[in-house]
Design a protein around this motif. Structure first.
Motif, PDB file in Angstrom:
ATOM      1  N   VAL A  39       0.850  -1.189   0.000  1.00  0.00           N
ATOM      2  CA  VAL A  39       0.000   0.000   0.000  1.00  0.00           C
ATOM      3  C   VAL A  39       0.883   1.236   0.000  1.00  0.00           C
ATOM      4  N   ALA A  40       0.648   2.140  -0.942  1.00  0.00           N
ATOM      5  CA  ALA A  40       1.352   3.417  -0.990  1.00  0.00           C
ATOM      6  C   ALA A  40       0.422   4.505  -0.483  1.00  0.00           C
ATOM      7  N   VAL A  41       0.986   5.466   0.252  1.00  0.00           N
ATOM      8  CA  VAL A  41       0.219   6.567   0.822  1.00  0.00           C
ATOM      9  C   VAL A  41       0.743   7.868   0.238  1.00  0.00           C
ATOM     10  N   LYS A  49       1.372  12.068   6.649  1.00  0.00           N
ATOM     11  CA  LYS A  49       1.672  10.722   6.153  1.00  0.00           C
ATOM     12  C   LYS A  49       2.664  10.001   7.070  1.00  0.00           C
ATOM     13  N   SER A  50       3.711  10.705   7.472  1.00  0.00           N
ATOM     14  CA  SER A  50       4.709  10.094   8.348  1.00  0.00           C
ATOM     15  C   SER A  50       4.136   9.797   9.729  1.00  0.00           C
ATOM     16  N   THR A  51       3.226  10.646  10.180  1.00  0.00           N
ATOM     17  CA  THR A  51       2.568  10.393  11.470  1.00  0.00           C
ATOM     18  C   THR A  51       1.811   9.075  11.437  1.00  0.00           C
ATOM     19  N   VAL A 210      -5.042   8.004  -0.799  1.00  0.00           N
ATOM     20  CA  VAL A 210      -4.888   9.456  -0.897  1.00  0.00           C
ATOM     21  C   VAL A 210      -5.355  10.076   0.409  1.00  0.00           C
ATOM     22  N   MET A 211      -4.492  10.909   1.005  1.00  0.00           N
ATOM     23  CA  MET A 211      -4.838  11.606   2.243  1.00  0.00           C
ATOM     24  C   MET A 211      -5.188  13.051   1.924  1.00  0.00           C
ATOM     25  N   THR A 217      -7.080  13.093   6.839  1.00  0.00           N
ATOM     26  CA  THR A 217      -7.810  11.851   6.971  1.00  0.00           C
ATOM     27  C   THR A 217      -7.725  11.167   5.610  1.00  0.00           C
ATOM     28  N   ILE A 218      -8.324  10.013   5.479  1.00  0.00           N
ATOM     29  CA  ILE A 218      -8.215   9.278   4.216  1.00  0.00           C
ATOM     30  C   ILE A 218      -9.343   9.702   3.290  1.00  0.00           C
TER      31      ILE A 218
END
Length: 268
Positions: A39-41, A49-51, A210-211, A217-218
């Motif tokens: 899964v890529a974010v 994202k890092s959080t 995708v955030m 959020t997502i």
């Protein structure tokens, strides 16, 4: 699903800001990642994202909600989690072999057993013959190979990657992407890969999340129905790749623009 190894249930993380206020980094994150799923974010810069990786790794506890790994709430760093950071963690006073052997040594293996395991992984990442070299003698791409071997030598069931290839030149980055897919194939590990590069996300992942702009959020989860094994350079030229890119970019672009406008208004 029974094979979900990562689960976030309404996870929110707040930090105290330097001004004394409260900053919400991410809120109401709900997502799952299955074993053997990549899964890529993606999302705007600074959206959290890092959080998200910090919550899964146990480096940060959620302020609200739950984070589960292998069905158990995260109360510290879970067993079986490997973390590859944007800046590699190679130790300058150790050789390539001893950098890779450090993980097994910390886990109680003998020096001989740890070095034997490390030697296998040094070979697998394409650094045979460089075992005795030190980090200052290596190129950026070679250091990333060491960092990848450091992570995979411990045979993680979950691999968290925070923009690990972002500092590399374009050609080296493509080589490392292919190398990662080759080494991950067949391990069964779940991967969560954070990146700012949508092309990289699609080329590597089974699914792209995708955030939204901060507090994140997502926004959406997009399957990537491209066959494996993949050659990332050839894949980028295919019609299927471009169609997926356009679909995800339409969602991501809105959030990037929101983040840009928000940054501009704060600067003013």
């Amino acid at each position: 699903m029974a094979d979900d190894v990562i689960e976030l249930r309404g996870a929110t993380k707040r930090f105290r800001s330097t001004s004394g206020g409260i900053h919400t980094a991410v809120h109401d994150l709900t997502m799952t990642v299955a074993a053997n799923e990549f899964v890529a974010v993606v999302g705007p810069t600074g959206c959290g994202k890092s959080t998200t990786l910090s919550l899964v790794s146990g480096l940060e506890p959620p302020s609200e909600g739950e984070v589960l790994v292998a069905g158990s709430p995260v109360r510290g760093i879970p067993d079986g989690v490997g973390y590859m950071f944007q800046n590699d963690a190679v130790l300058p006073w150790r050789s390539v072999l001893d950098n890779v052997a450090a993980g097994p040594r910390y886990r109680g293996e003998s020096r001989a057993a740890a070095r034997a395991k490390a030697r296998t992984w040094v070979e697998r990442v394409g650094l045979a013959g460089f075992e005795g070299y030190y980090p200052h003698q290596l190129s950026g791409g070679m250091r990333k190979r060491v960092a990848l071997a450091q992570t995979l030598v411990n045979e993680p069931s979950i691999l968290l990657m925070d923009e690990p290839f972002s500092a590399l030149d374009v050609q080296t980055r493509a080589l490392m992407q292919d190398e990662l897919l080759r080494l991950w194939s067949g391990t069964g590990a779940a991967v969560v890969f954070v990146t700012h590069d949508l092309e990289e996300a699609i080329a590597l992942a089974d699914r792209v999340i995708v955030m939204t702009a901060s507090p994140a959020t997502i926004k959406g989860s997009f399957p990537v129905p491209l066959s494996r094994p993949r050659d990332v350079e050839e894949l980028r030229l295919s019609t299927e790749f471009l169609e997926i890119y356009r679909e995800i970019w339409e969602s991501l672009r809105e959030e990037v623009e929101k983040a840009r406008k928000g940054n501009a208004s704060r600067a003013a």
